[in-house]
Design a protein around this motif. Structure first.
Motif: not given
Ligand code: FAD
Length: 518
Positions: A441-450
């Motif tokens: 679960y600790f894979r969390i997208f960073n919206p800015l990097l995406q």
């Protein structure tokens, strides 16, 4: 027992009785989400049965508004389906096959009404492709048994997946819960059973006497959408221009994609501003195109003439189509996901937020995260969203906002023109880390990097968030954090509703607490 087992045992238990049923006045094919004449397994079998017995084939569609409500079918999808029925009716009429559309108010009445129609038409055999959702499987199982008692043979056919669910198991005889080994097994199985990629023949013409025998059936009009699913005039115009309906349009789109874009699919598929994907999901979901036809067409263009090896774009595209099969296999084997439960039961105790303001900001594309807002506006405008963005907004909802992922899943179904329970539920489960994803679960997208990675020039953002049109350079990804706040504010664009770093820490803590208490 799982619903698929109920259906399988109904089919086995009634096999002997069904074999003795002789063909009477007609054979019926019941269309569901398989709205095409070409490469349709059940329709082809129905047509062969009718032709051999020298009786007419009748096509049936049961329109059940309660089914739409139960499945949260979007108005755009209902409209697409009704337009497709119009195309089907015209195509079938050229073969003297009537298409009868039967409206049924209560979904529990569907099997009874189908049996009444069979009796009224003097029809002895009913063919239908299997749908794998829980209610549908149970309904079909009941229908098979009740019809057999009444001297009607129901023949459920596996069509929507290239490899029918249940056929791929691990060395230990278990179902796969992880995509990669499942995919290797899927490829191997198809190469060993090439008949899985054989296309079914379209139906042959009915005897010309059908017109006189079943005259009233040819007069059936395609109904309007039920009140709860109707579109405004503007919406209808927009969706119809974006998504022309019917199998001919699907074949055109498939041909163009395989001709022009599939080779670059691997490079372009993650860039939402580039039209690099097939846009065929609406056709797969409505059954206006079979995935068999799509995979076979792509394979035939590959110099290896295989699903693996050769052109990388083709291989990648086939592997994406395989996800659709995978998720249906998952649904069949773990049907509790149909009941609002996470695939991973240990994730049942997470304390979700139900913050209405956050949800509304997400749904309206007003979170202050440009890539998220662009994507949500694309969804409500087109009824479709790019796959990369589906992952970004789903991760944002469930992790950054810690909102119950089922709220997002529901909103998607209510707006997508390609809404498909298995793909949507599992896509959400994957993004929220409660589904069939081996990643923790600790894979969390960073919206800015995406945003920077997949929309580097901000073209996609500028298209869907016109308030930010005038913002240049990297500030487009984060106007308030990169010196373009005044401009954004003046244009009416909101500040970020959460701070990603803080939200990430909150999500990690909530997931850990939920799992530890499970
Ligand atoms: P292409 O890239 O051209 O892919 C070809 C086909 O492969 C698609 O049409 C689709 O049938 C299948 N496919 C591709 N990726 C996936 C995937 N990740 N999962 C399942 N099938 C896939 N797809 C739906 O069809 N209906 C849905 O309701 C749906 N909901 C989703 C929700 C979330 C949160 C996520 C992350 C994904 C969802 N997807 C869904 C999968 C995917 O986003 C769409 O299938 C894809 O964007 C459709 O565009 P396309 O036809 O141009 O795809």
């Amino acid at each position: 027992p799982r619903p698929i087992e109920l259906l399988n045992s109904a089919v086995t238990d009634t096999a002997a009785a069904r074999r003795t049923i002789g063909v009477k006045n007609a054979v019926v094919h019941w269309f569901k989400w398989d709205l095409r004449t070409s490469d349709n397994r059940a329709l082809c079998l129905a047509s062969e049965k009718a032709r051999k017995a020298g009786v007419p084939l009748i096509a049936l569609y049961v329109l059940s508004p309660q089914d739409f409500d139960a499945h949260l079918t979007s108005p755009a999808r209902v409209d697409f389906m009704l337009r497709t029925l119009g195309v089907l009716k015209t195509d079938l009429a050229k073969l003297d096959i009537p298409l009868w559309v039967e409206p049924v108010d209560k979904r529990r009445d569907v099997p009874g009404r189908v049996m009444e129609l069979m009796a009224k038409w003097g029809a002895s055999h009913l063919f239908a492709n299997v749908e794998y959702e829980v209610d549908e499987l149970r309904r079909e199982a009941k229908l098979v048994r009740e019809c057999a008692e009444k001297g009607i043979a129901v023949e459920p056919v596996h069509d929507t997946c290239i490899v029918p669910p249940g056929q791929l198991t691990t060395n230990a005889g278990k179902q796969y819960a992880v995509y990669s080994p499942w995919f290797r097994s899927w490829i191997r199985h198809i190469h060993e059973n090439l008949e899985l990629l054989e296309l079914s023949d379209p139906p042959g013409p009915n005897p010309t006497s059908t017109r006189a025998l079943f005259a009233t059936l040819f007069d059936c009009d395609i109904p309007q959408a039920p009140e709860s699913k109707s579109l405004s005039v503007e919406e209808a115009k927009r969706f119809r221009a974006l998504w022309p309906a019917g199998e001919h349009e699907a074949m055109k789109r498939l041909g163009k994609f395989c001709e022009e874009d599939v080779g670059n699919y691997g490079n372009n598929r993650n860039l939402p501003s580039v039209p690099g994907t097939s846009n065929l999901s609406v056709h797969f979901a409505s059954g206006t195109l079979s995935t068999r036809t799509a995979v076979r067409t792509a394979r035939d263009r590959n110099k290896t003439k295989r699903l693996d090896g050769g052109n990388e774009g083709i291989q990648k595209w086939i592997s994406e189509i395989a996800w659709r099969d995978f998720y249906k296999h998952v649904l069949v084997h773990w049907p509790y996901i149909c009941m609002n439960k996470p695939f991973k039961p240990e994730y049942s105790n997470i304390e979700w937020s139900y913050n209405k303001e956050h949800f509304d900001a997400w749904a309206r594309g007003r979170t202050g995260f440009p890539i998220v807002d662009a994507a949500m506006r694309q969804l409500t405008n087109m009824g479709w969203m790019h796959n990369r963005c589906r992952m970004v907004v789903a991760s944002f909802l469930s992790k950054d906002l810690l909102l119950d992922w089922r709220m997002g899943e529901r909103f998607f179904m209510e707006h997508l023109i390609d809404g498909d329970f298995a793909s949507n539920n599992c896509g959400w489960g994957f993004a929220a880390s409660v589904g069939v994803d081996p990643q923790p679960y600790f894979r969390i997208f960073n919206p800015l990097l995406q945003s920077e990675k997949f929309d580097p020039d901000g073209e996609y953002i500028r298209k869907w968030v016109p308030e930010l049109k005038g913002i240049e350079g990297k500030a487009i990804h984060d106007p308030y954090g990169r010196g373009a706040g005044d401009r954004a504010r003046k244009a009416g664009y909101p500040k970020p509703i959460v701070d990603h770093k803080g939200a990430r820490a909150r999500a990690l803590a909530a997931y850990k607490k939920g799992i530890d208490s499970g």
